[in-house]
Design a protein around this motif. Structure first.
Motif, PDB file in Angstrom:
ATOM      1  N   ILE A 143     -55.701  -6.686  36.308  1.00 35.67           N
ATOM      2  CA  ILE A 143     -55.424  -5.475  35.517  1.00 35.67           C
ATOM      3  C   ILE A 143     -56.549  -5.118  34.551  1.00 35.67           C
ATOM      4  CG2 ILE A 143     -52.922  -5.779  35.690  1.00 35.67           C
ATOM      5  CD1 ILE A 143     -53.006  -6.655  32.667  1.00 35.67           C
ATOM      6  N   GLN A 144     -57.607  -5.912  34.516  1.00 35.91           N
ATOM      7  CA  GLN A 144     -58.622  -5.709  33.479  1.00 35.91           C
ATOM      8  C   GLN A 144     -59.278  -4.332  33.536  1.00 35.91           C
ATOM      9  OE1 GLN A 144     -62.365  -6.646  33.012  1.00 35.91           O
ATOM     10  NE2 GLN A 144     -62.922  -7.066  35.129  1.00 35.91           N
ATOM     11  N   GLU A 145     -59.540  -3.801  34.702  1.00 31.68           N
ATOM     12  CA  GLU A 145     -60.141  -2.461  34.778  1.00 31.68           C
ATOM     13  C   GLU A 145     -59.167  -1.401  34.280  1.00 31.68           C
ATOM     14  OE1 GLU A 145     -61.729  -1.689  38.668  1.00 31.68           O
ATOM     15  OE2 GLU A 145     -63.016  -3.471  38.611  1.00 31.68           O
ATOM     16  N   THR A 146     -57.887  -1.556  34.598  1.00 35.28           N
ATOM     17  CA  THR A 146     -56.870  -0.606  34.141  1.00 35.28           C
ATOM     18  C   THR A 146     -56.716  -0.669  32.627  1.00 35.28           C
ATOM     19  OG1 THR A 146     -55.733  -0.812  36.264  1.00 35.28           O
ATOM     20  CG2 THR A 146     -54.476   0.126  34.437  1.00 35.28           C
ATOM     21  N   VAL A 147     -56.692  -1.874  32.067  1.00 34.78           N
ATOM     22  CA  VAL A 147     -56.602  -2.033  30.609  1.00 34.78           C
ATOM     23  C   VAL A 147     -57.773  -1.332  29.929  1.00 34.78           C
ATOM     24  CG1 VAL A 147     -56.773  -3.730  28.730  1.00 34.78           C
ATOM     25  CG2 VAL A 147     -55.208  -4.135  30.652  1.00 34.78           C
ATOM     26  N   ALA A 148     -58.970  -1.542  30.447  1.00 31.09           N
ATOM     27  CA  ALA A 148     -60.155  -0.914  29.858  1.00 31.09           C
ATOM     28  C   ALA A 148     -60.118   0.604  30.017  1.00 31.09           C
ATOM     29  CB  ALA A 148     -61.422  -1.487  30.504  1.00 31.09           C
ATOM     30  N   SER A 149     -59.708   1.083  31.171  1.00 27.88           N
ATOM     31  CA  SER A 149     -59.660   2.518  31.434  1.00 27.88           C
ATOM     32  C   SER A 149     -58.644   3.222  30.538  1.00 27.88           C
ATOM     33  CB  SER A 149     -59.340   2.765  32.904  1.00 27.88           C
ATOM     34  OG  SER A 149     -59.189   4.138  33.162  1.00 27.88           O
ATOM     35  N   ILE A 150     -57.456   2.652  30.410  1.00 26.29           N
ATOM     36  CA  ILE A 150     -56.434   3.232  29.542  1.00 26.29           C
ATOM     37  C   ILE A 150     -56.944   3.274  28.105  1.00 26.29           C
ATOM     38  CG2 ILE A 150     -54.153   2.832  28.500  1.00 26.29           C
ATOM     39  CD1 ILE A 150     -53.293   1.692  31.281  1.00 26.29           C
ATOM     40  N   ARG A 204     -46.667   3.930  35.005  1.00 21.98           N
ATOM     41  CA  ARG A 204     -47.925   3.501  35.621  1.00 21.98           C
ATOM     42  C   ARG A 204     -49.038   4.409  35.127  1.00 21.98           C
ATOM     43  NH1 ARG A 204     -47.682  -0.297  39.202  1.00 21.98           N
ATOM     44  NH2 ARG A 204     -49.641   0.207  40.161  1.00 21.98           N
ATOM     45  N   SER A 205     -50.222   3.860  35.051  1.00 19.74           N
ATOM     46  CA  SER A 205     -51.379   4.670  34.668  1.00 19.74           C
ATOM     47  C   SER A 205     -51.744   5.584  35.820  1.00 19.74           C
ATOM     48  CB  SER A 205     -52.569   3.776  34.312  1.00 19.74           C
ATOM     49  OG  SER A 205     -53.071   3.147  35.485  1.00 19.74           O
ATOM     50  N   SER A 206     -52.572   6.537  35.552  1.00 23.44           N
ATOM     51  CA  SER A 206     -53.013   7.456  36.612  1.00 23.44           C
ATOM     52  C   SER A 206     -54.256   6.931  37.308  1.00 23.44           C
ATOM     53  CB  SER A 206     -53.294   8.839  36.031  1.00 23.44           C
ATOM     54  OG  SER A 206     -54.279   8.751  35.009  1.00 23.44           O
ATOM     55  N   ASN A 207     -54.629   5.682  37.026  1.00 26.61           N
ATOM     56  CA  ASN A 207     -55.841   5.105  37.630  1.00 26.61           C
ATOM     57  C   ASN A 207     -55.591   4.666  39.053  1.00 26.61           C
ATOM     58  OD1 ASN A 207     -57.076   5.457  35.179  1.00 26.61           O
ATOM     59  ND2 ASN A 207     -56.558   3.398  34.470  1.00 26.61           N
ATOM     60  N   GLY A 267     -40.472   5.091  19.638  1.00 23.02           N
ATOM     61  CA  GLY A 267     -40.385   5.237  21.073  1.00 23.02           C
ATOM     62  C   GLY A 267     -41.395   4.290  21.703  1.00 23.02           C
ATOM     63  N   ILE A 268     -41.106   3.829  22.894  1.00 24.60           N
ATOM     64  CA  ILE A 268     -41.954   2.807  23.525  1.00 24.60           C
ATOM     65  C   ILE A 268     -42.267   3.207  24.951  1.00 24.60           C
ATOM     66  CG2 ILE A 268     -42.131   0.366  24.180  1.00 24.60           C
ATOM     67  CD1 ILE A 268     -39.729  -0.060  22.146  1.00 24.60           C
ATOM     68  N   ARG A 269     -43.540   3.073  25.313  1.00 22.73           N
ATOM     69  CA  ARG A 269     -43.983   3.161  26.702  1.00 22.73           C
ATOM     70  C   ARG A 269     -44.762   1.903  27.022  1.00 22.73           C
ATOM     71  NH1 ARG A 269     -45.909   9.285  28.289  1.00 22.73           N
ATOM     72  NH2 ARG A 269     -43.972  10.269  27.636  1.00 22.73           N
ATOM     73  N   VAL A 270     -44.478   1.327  28.173  1.00 22.89           N
ATOM     74  CA  VAL A 270     -45.188   0.140  28.639  1.00 22.89           C
ATOM     75  C   VAL A 270     -45.807   0.481  29.986  1.00 22.89           C
ATOM     76  CG1 VAL A 270     -44.993  -2.278  29.315  1.00 22.89           C
ATOM     77  CG2 VAL A 270     -43.553  -1.383  27.457  1.00 22.89           C
ATOM     78  N   PHE A 271     -47.108   0.273  30.100  1.00 19.11           N
ATOM     79  CA  PHE A 271     -47.801   0.502  31.370  1.00 19.11           C
ATOM     80  C   PHE A 271     -47.621  -0.736  32.247  1.00 19.11           C
ATOM     81  CE2 PHE A 271     -49.934   3.566  28.694  1.00 19.11           C
ATOM     82  CZ  PHE A 271     -50.205   4.627  29.554  1.00 19.11           C
ATOM     83  N   GLU A 272     -46.766  -0.622  33.272  1.00 18.91           N
ATOM     84  CA  GLU A 272     -46.474  -1.786  34.102  1.00 18.91           C
ATOM     85  C   GLU A 272     -47.689  -2.280  34.877  1.00 18.91           C
ATOM     86  OE1 GLU A 272     -43.720  -1.311  37.387  1.00 18.91           O
ATOM     87  OE2 GLU A 272     -44.126   0.823  37.429  1.00 18.91           O
ATOM     88  N   ASP A 273     -48.677  -1.420  35.096  1.00 20.33           N
ATOM     89  CA  ASP A 273     -49.886  -1.842  35.796  1.00 20.33           C
ATOM     90  C   ASP A 273     -50.989  -2.285  34.839  1.00 20.33           C
ATOM     91  OD1 ASP A 273     -50.166   0.824  34.938  1.00 20.33           O
ATOM     92  OD2 ASP A 273     -51.436   1.390  36.632  1.00 20.33           O
ATOM     93  N   GLU A 275     -44.393   6.943  18.469  1.00 18.99           N
ATOM     94  CA  GLU A 275     -44.298   6.314  19.786  1.00 18.99           C
ATOM     95  C   GLU A 275     -45.467   5.367  19.975  1.00 18.99           C
ATOM     96  OE1 GLU A 275     -42.815   8.520  23.393  1.00 18.99           O
ATOM     97  OE2 GLU A 275     -44.964   8.417  23.863  1.00 18.99           O
ATOM     98  N   VAL A 276     -45.165   4.149  20.458  1.00 14.71           N
ATOM     99  CA  VAL A 276     -46.215   3.181  20.756  1.00 14.71           C
ATOM    100  C   VAL A 276     -46.285   2.947  22.255  1.00 14.71           C
ATOM    101  CG1 VAL A 276     -46.175   2.073  18.491  1.00 14.71           C
ATOM    102  CG2 VAL A 276     -44.696   1.186  20.306  1.00 14.71           C
ATOM    103  N   HIS A 277     -47.514   2.859  22.747  1.00 12.80           N
ATOM    104  CA  HIS A 277     -47.784   2.572  24.155  1.00 12.80           C
ATOM    105  C   HIS A 277     -48.412   1.190  24.197  1.00 12.80           C
ATOM    106  CE1 HIS A 277     -47.924   7.138  25.216  1.00 12.80           C
ATOM    107  NE2 HIS A 277     -46.901   6.812  24.464  1.00 12.80           N
ATOM    108  N   LEU A 278     -47.894   0.329  25.070  1.00 11.96           N
ATOM    109  CA  LEU A 278     -48.275  -1.078  25.073  1.00 11.96           C
ATOM    110  C   LEU A 278     -48.939  -1.489  26.378  1.00 11.96           C
ATOM    111  CD1 LEU A 278     -44.961  -2.543  23.573  1.00 11.96           C
ATOM    112  CD2 LEU A 278     -46.988  -1.727  22.347  1.00 11.96           C
ATOM    113  N   ILE A 279     -50.036  -2.255  26.230  1.00  7.90           N
ATOM    114  CA  ILE A 279     -50.718  -2.877  27.363  1.00  7.90           C
ATOM    115  C   ILE A 279     -51.200  -4.256  26.922  1.00  7.90           C
ATOM    116  CG2 ILE A 279     -51.406  -0.680  28.394  1.00  7.90           C
ATOM    117  CD1 ILE A 279     -54.229  -1.081  27.345  1.00  7.90           C
ATOM    118  N   GLY A 280     -51.462  -5.137  27.879  1.00  7.44           N
ATOM    119  CA  GLY A 280     -52.020  -6.443  27.556  1.00  7.44           C
ATOM    120  C   GLY A 280     -51.208  -7.591  28.114  1.00  7.44           C
ATOM    121  N   VAL A 281     -51.334  -8.745  27.460  1.00  8.10           N
ATOM    122  CA  VAL A 281     -50.675  -9.974  27.893  1.00  8.10           C
ATOM    123  C   VAL A 281     -50.037 -10.651  26.689  1.00  8.10           C
ATOM    124  CG1 VAL A 281     -52.217 -10.323  29.875  1.00  8.10           C
ATOM    125  CG2 VAL A 281     -52.823 -11.331  27.675  1.00  8.10           C
TER     126      VAL A 281
END
Length: 181
Positions: free
Chosen positions: A27-34, A178-181, A145-151, A120-126
């Protein structure tokens, strides 16, 4: 208004002393892109990064996990492409040390979000089922409000990862997207 919280995407958690391993590497490229997208949009972006002291007998994680994210070590540095995004944009990204699973516990995160009118918070990571989960629970309890990017979340525990994704939506009312990546 929204904020992105990037949780614990460090060398130790990806492939170091407490590794998520391949799921985090994947997921590292997606984390960086987001992260770059949110910076480019002018959103508030927070690096919530675990901080531990060497041989701390009082920290509860000392008896639960091997030493990780120790102050001043390479293990605590951001991993891969995210390190590059941070380096290029560190004037636009807020670095926040945290010493517990939740990015809210013992930090000024709630105050900073409220000052900026963020709802609203959007969450990514580990890890999905540890630090991301505990941050999401605290965000829920504080009315965000919460959004979590499953990818863009991962764990070393596949069952825990899947359970947490279901818990975000089913118990916290989070949007799991999911991200749009």
């Amino acid at each position: 208004m929204k904020a992105l919280i990037v949780i614990d995407f460090t060398n130790d958690f990806v492939d170091g002393s407490l590794p998520v391993g391949q799921p985090a590497i994947d997921i590292q490229e997606t984390v960086a892109s987001i992260t770059q997208t949110y910076v480019d949009q002018g959103d508030f972006v927070i690096m919530a990064v675990d901080l531990h002291e060497a041989n701390d007998p009082y920290h509860p994680e000392t008896s639960l996990f091997p030493p990780h994210n120790i102050r001043g070590t390479q293990g605590r540095e951001l991993y891969g492409d995210l390190a590059d995004v941070y380096q290029r944009n560190q004037d636009s990204i807020y670095w926040m040390d945290k010493t517990r699973y939740s990015a809210f516990c013992g930090t000024n995160l709630d105050i900073m979000l409220k000052e900026r009118g963020i709802t609203e918070v959007h969450l990514i990571g580990v890890c999905t089922d540890i630090c991301v989960l505990h941050t999401a629970v605290d965000a829920y309890n504080k009315g965000y409000g919460i959004r979590v990017f499953e990818d863009a979340v991962a764990s070393f525990n596949p069952g825990g990862h899947e359970w947490a994704l279901q818990h975000f939506a089913g118990s916290l009312g989070a949007q799991v997207i999911r991200s749009s990546n």
